[in-house]
Motif scaffolding. Structure first.
Motif, mmCIF file in Angstrom:
data_model
loop_
_atom_site.group_PDB
_atom_site.id
_atom_site.type_symbol
_atom_site.label_atom_id
_atom_site.label_comp_id
_atom_site.label_asym_id
_atom_site.label_seq_id
_atom_site.Cartn_x
_atom_site.Cartn_y
_atom_site.Cartn_z
ATOM 1 N N PRO A 98 0.796 -1.297 -0.051
ATOM 2 C CA PRO A 98 -0.093 -0.097 0.083
ATOM 3 C C PRO A 98 0.801 1.298 0.053
ATOM 4 O O PRO A 98 1.852 1.298 0.539
ATOM 5 C CB PRO A 98 -0.745 -0.069 1.308
ATOM 6 C CG PRO A 98 -0.127 -0.970 2.063
ATOM 7 C CD PRO A 98 0.619 -2.177 1.142
ATOM 8 N N VAL A 99 0.188 2.381 -0.828
ATOM 9 C CA VAL A 99 1.273 3.342 -0.640
ATOM 10 C C VAL A 99 0.708 4.311 0.742
ATOM 11 O O VAL A 99 -0.328 4.773 0.863
ATOM 12 C CB VAL A 99 0.780 4.155 -2.153
ATOM 13 C CG1 VAL A 99 1.276 5.813 -1.937
ATOM 14 C CG2 VAL A 99 1.016 3.710 -3.214
ATOM 15 N N MET A 100 1.801 4.690 1.229
ATOM 16 C CA MET A 100 1.823 5.304 2.460
ATOM 17 C C MET A 100 1.738 6.907 2.382
ATOM 18 O O MET A 100 0.999 7.801 3.295
ATOM 19 C CB MET A 100 2.905 4.916 3.446
ATOM 20 C CG MET A 100 3.262 3.516 3.426
ATOM 21 S SD MET A 100 1.596 2.438 4.098
ATOM 22 C CE MET A 100 1.804 2.791 5.896
ATOM 23 N N ARG A 101 2.459 7.180 1.193
ATOM 24 C CA ARG A 101 2.535 8.560 0.932
ATOM 25 C C ARG A 101 3.029 8.890 -0.254
ATOM 26 O O ARG A 101 3.672 8.385 -1.090
ATOM 27 C CB ARG A 101 3.524 9.392 1.821
ATOM 28 C CG ARG A 101 3.999 10.921 1.637
ATOM 29 C CD ARG A 101 4.992 11.378 2.495
ATOM 30 N NE ARG A 101 4.787 10.983 3.825
ATOM 31 C CZ ARG A 101 5.925 10.935 4.670
ATOM 32 N NH1 ARG A 101 7.081 11.276 4.160
ATOM 33 N NH2 ARG A 101 5.755 10.597 6.197
ATOM 34 N N SER A 102 2.283 10.044 -1.010
ATOM 35 C CA SER A 102 2.464 10.299 -2.371
ATOM 36 C C SER A 102 2.789 11.724 -2.495
ATOM 37 O O SER A 102 2.048 12.596 -2.037
ATOM 38 C CB SER A 102 1.128 9.970 -3.275
ATOM 39 O OG SER A 102 0.975 10.696 -4.684
ATOM 40 N N THR A 103 3.989 11.978 -2.859
ATOM 41 C CA THR A 103 4.491 13.562 -2.944
ATOM 42 C C THR A 103 4.761 13.900 -4.527
ATOM 43 O O THR A 103 5.264 13.280 -4.887
ATOM 44 C CB THR A 103 5.861 13.534 -2.187
ATOM 45 O OG1 THR A 103 5.564 12.770 -0.940
ATOM 46 C CG2 THR A 103 6.228 14.844 -2.167
ATOM 47 N N LEU A 104 4.020 14.991 -4.867
ATOM 48 C CA LEU A 104 4.287 15.338 -6.136
ATOM 49 C C LEU A 104 5.816 16.259 -6.744
ATOM 50 O O LEU A 104 6.305 16.829 -5.326
ATOM 51 C CB LEU A 104 3.459 16.624 -6.505
ATOM 52 C CG LEU A 104 3.489 17.301 -7.897
ATOM 53 C CD1 LEU A 104 3.384 16.472 -9.075
ATOM 54 C CD2 LEU A 104 2.459 18.656 -7.818
ATOM 55 N N VAL A 105 6.631 15.866 -7.105
ATOM 56 C CA VAL A 105 7.967 16.312 -7.234
ATOM 57 C C VAL A 105 8.169 17.026 -8.721
ATOM 58 O O VAL A 105 8.916 17.943 -8.734
ATOM 59 C CB VAL A 105 8.895 15.251 -7.172
ATOM 60 C CG1 VAL A 105 9.203 14.427 -5.959
ATOM 61 C CG2 VAL A 105 8.948 13.977 -8.217
ATOM 62 N N THR A 106 7.370 16.848 -9.772
ATOM 63 C CA THR A 106 7.627 17.504 -10.908
ATOM 64 C C THR A 106 6.235 17.668 -11.588
ATOM 65 O O THR A 106 5.385 16.786 -11.703
ATOM 66 C CB THR A 106 8.637 16.858 -11.850
ATOM 67 O OG1 THR A 106 9.788 16.750 -11.350
ATOM 68 C CG2 THR A 106 8.701 17.476 -13.269
ATOM 69 N N ASP A 107 5.946 19.009 -12.123
ATOM 70 C CA ASP A 107 4.582 19.013 -12.688
ATOM 71 C C ASP A 107 4.787 20.020 -13.839
ATOM 72 O O ASP A 107 5.249 21.307 -13.725
ATOM 73 C CB ASP A 107 3.815 19.841 -11.697
ATOM 74 C CG ASP A 107 2.302 19.803 -12.140
ATOM 75 O OD1 ASP A 107 2.114 19.769 -13.489
ATOM 76 O OD2 ASP A 107 1.447 20.417 -11.529
ATOM 77 N N SER A 108 4.618 19.623 -15.234
ATOM 78 C CA SER A 108 4.897 20.416 -16.414
ATOM 79 C C SER A 108 3.680 20.941 -16.791
ATOM 80 O O SER A 108 3.705 21.271 -17.827
ATOM 81 C CB SER A 108 5.596 19.346 -17.360
ATOM 82 O OG SER A 108 4.710 18.392 -17.786
ATOM 83 N N GLY A 109 2.638 20.630 -16.074
ATOM 84 C CA GLY A 109 1.341 20.959 -16.385
ATOM 85 C C GLY A 109 0.703 19.860 -17.374
ATOM 86 O O GLY A 109 -0.690 19.634 -16.944
#
Length: 471
Positions: free
Chosen positions: A69-80
């Motif tokens: 199971p995924v304990m944490r999801s963190t956005l690291v890159t967002d190009s749109g």
């Protein structure tokens, strides 16, 4: 007017980010509860029109088994349009790539390996004995710390052999809850690395004219086995060594047992007579030698055949032809399943302590235990091919495109380090890997007391270490 435009723009971006966040949270929630059809349904209409839901279900099921199971999801890159998240799973960390749709939902996704920034890996408080004096030391440390942290490993013992020099590295602990660093003398289960020992013994038997690779296996078996052929083509000895026999992965069928402990209880009383009785029920459905199909049962049978050919037990053969000549005193067949003190504890993917295997369970397929000190001698012997039997075991006996087998060993050509001769192993609580590159005079053994690690990820790490070892 400019103020109104700015407010509207900010509001639009905020709403877009909120929508993206909701989508990501929804994907994680469905992934964690194994709702893979729900995960699929969050895709855009155009994506779903060209994507098979059964294929997505199978892929996600496999990835969920790898990450937990995924304990944490963190956005690291967002190009749109494309976003990259770090998914910190209970079993390992992954990069999750999400491609957004211009209309609704997502237009695609992918899973990629995640590697820690070097600064974080070097600063990790993992107990180790790495002296960090050479480029090889640094390569081992980064790749090992990165792998341990992203895969939540317990302990590792590593030996690297380069140009005749042996380098030992140990990380973590031999047992959860203790601060006891493994050493080069800490014993691990080799699991399927034992198949390379069995195959070297086979090569020795060929050189001693005890066995021919083209012999019908029934020549060495008690009673009649008319079922061990396909359209009058018999199973040959070589088919056992390169997994082209058509025999099942395991005998008996382990899917009938509820858990690992029930399996071990059964194997504690699993005799050769019962094994041969199970072999009589096997149906061969393809021409021997035509198709690769991994078989522990085939390797167990090969070990029994070697005992028959020599009139010696497998442990006696092991000592006479391999561990004795190569000075490997700690390397031997595993003890009874009840023994839990003579070597390090092993853990499964969920961190549960697993019972040790035993001789009846694995035979010539996976019954050997050893340490990295002994395995350094084994690696060096396979690099130098100092025994004629080792040299013969490295010769290619089967190919299917880029996939190649020797005797027990897998052969990978054109890797970043040249031709790699290798074998991996996995037991209930252990994972192992051994690779040699004779042309570059280098090799490695990697021993872990946790199972379930993906082979391609271990190979990637090993190749990075060896690429520095050859310099």
């Amino acid at each position: 007017m400019k103020i109104i435009f700015a407010v509207l723009t900010s509001l639009f971006l905020y709403n877009a980010l909120q929508a993206q966040s909701v989508l990501q949270d929804s994907l994680v929630a469905r992934y964690n509860r194994n709702d893979f059809s729900g995960f699929y349904n969050l895709g855009s209409a155009s994506w779903k029109s060209k994507t098979n839901p059964d294929g997505i279900d199978g892929w996600l099921h496999y990835m969920r088994s790898q990450t937990g199971p995924v304990m944490r999801s963190t956005l690291v890159t967002d190009s749109g349009k494309t976003q990259y998240f770090i998914w910190e799973g209970a079993k390992k960390m992954m990069t999750f790539k999400l491609t957004l749709s211009d209309t609704d939902g997502y237009e695609g996704f992918d899973f990629q390996s995640y590697h820690l920034p070097k600064a974080r890996a070097y600063a990790a408080p993992i107990p180790n004995d790495n002296p960090l004096k050479t480029h090889l030391d640094s390569a081992v440390h980064y790749n090992t710390a990165d792998f341990m942290l992203t895969h939540h490993l317990v302990g590792l013992s590593i030996c690297v052999v380069s140009n005749g020099h042996k380098h030992f590295y140990n990380y973590g602990t031999v047992e959860k809850g203790k601060t006891q660093l493994p050493t080069s003398r800490t014993i691990f289960e080799l699991a399927s690395l034992a198949k390379t020992f069995t195959s070297i013994l086979l090569a020795q038997a060929v050189l001693d004219h005890k066995i021919s690779l083209d012999d019908d296996i029934r020549k060495f078996m008690p009673g009649s086995f008319p079922n061990l052929q396909y359209q009058e083509a018999p199973l040959k000895i070589v088919n056992l060594a390169n997994h082209t026999s058509g025999l099942p992965v395991e005998l008996p069928n382990l899917d009938t047992f509820k858990n690992e402990f029930d399996v071990l209880k059964m194997y504690d009383h699993y005799t050769n007579d019962k094994f041969f009785a199970d072999l009589r029920s096997v149906k061969i459905d393809t021409l021997p030698g035509a198709r690769y199909g991994y078989s522990n049962a085939g390797m167990k049978l090969l070990g029994i055949i070697l005992e028959k050919a020599y009139g010696l037990s497998y442990p006696q053969l092991l000592k006479k032809y391999i561990t004795g000549p190569l000075d490997m005193p700690a390397t031997r067949t595993g003890l009874a399943v009840s023994d839990t003190t003579s070597y390090t504890k092993g853990y499964n993917a969920d961190g549960m302590t697993m019972p040790h295997g035993n001789w009846n369970m694995f035979g010539g397929a996976a019954a050997i235990i050893s340490d990295s000190y002994d395995m350094a001698n084994y690696v060096k012997a396979n690099i130098d091919e100092i025994l004629p039997a080792i040299r013969l075991s490295h010769k290619q006996t089967f190919t299917d495109g880029d996939f190649m087998m020797g005797l027990g060993w897998q052969i990978s050509r054109n890797t970043i380090n040249g031709t790699r001769i290798w074998k991996s192993g996995g037991a209930l609580g252990f994972r192992s890997y051994c690779a040699v590159v004779p042309d570059k005079k280098m090799g490695i053994t990697w021993l872990s007391n946790r199972s379930d690690l993906a082979e391609d990820e271990i190979q990637e790490m090993v190749d990075q270490i060896l690429s520095v070892a050859k310099q």
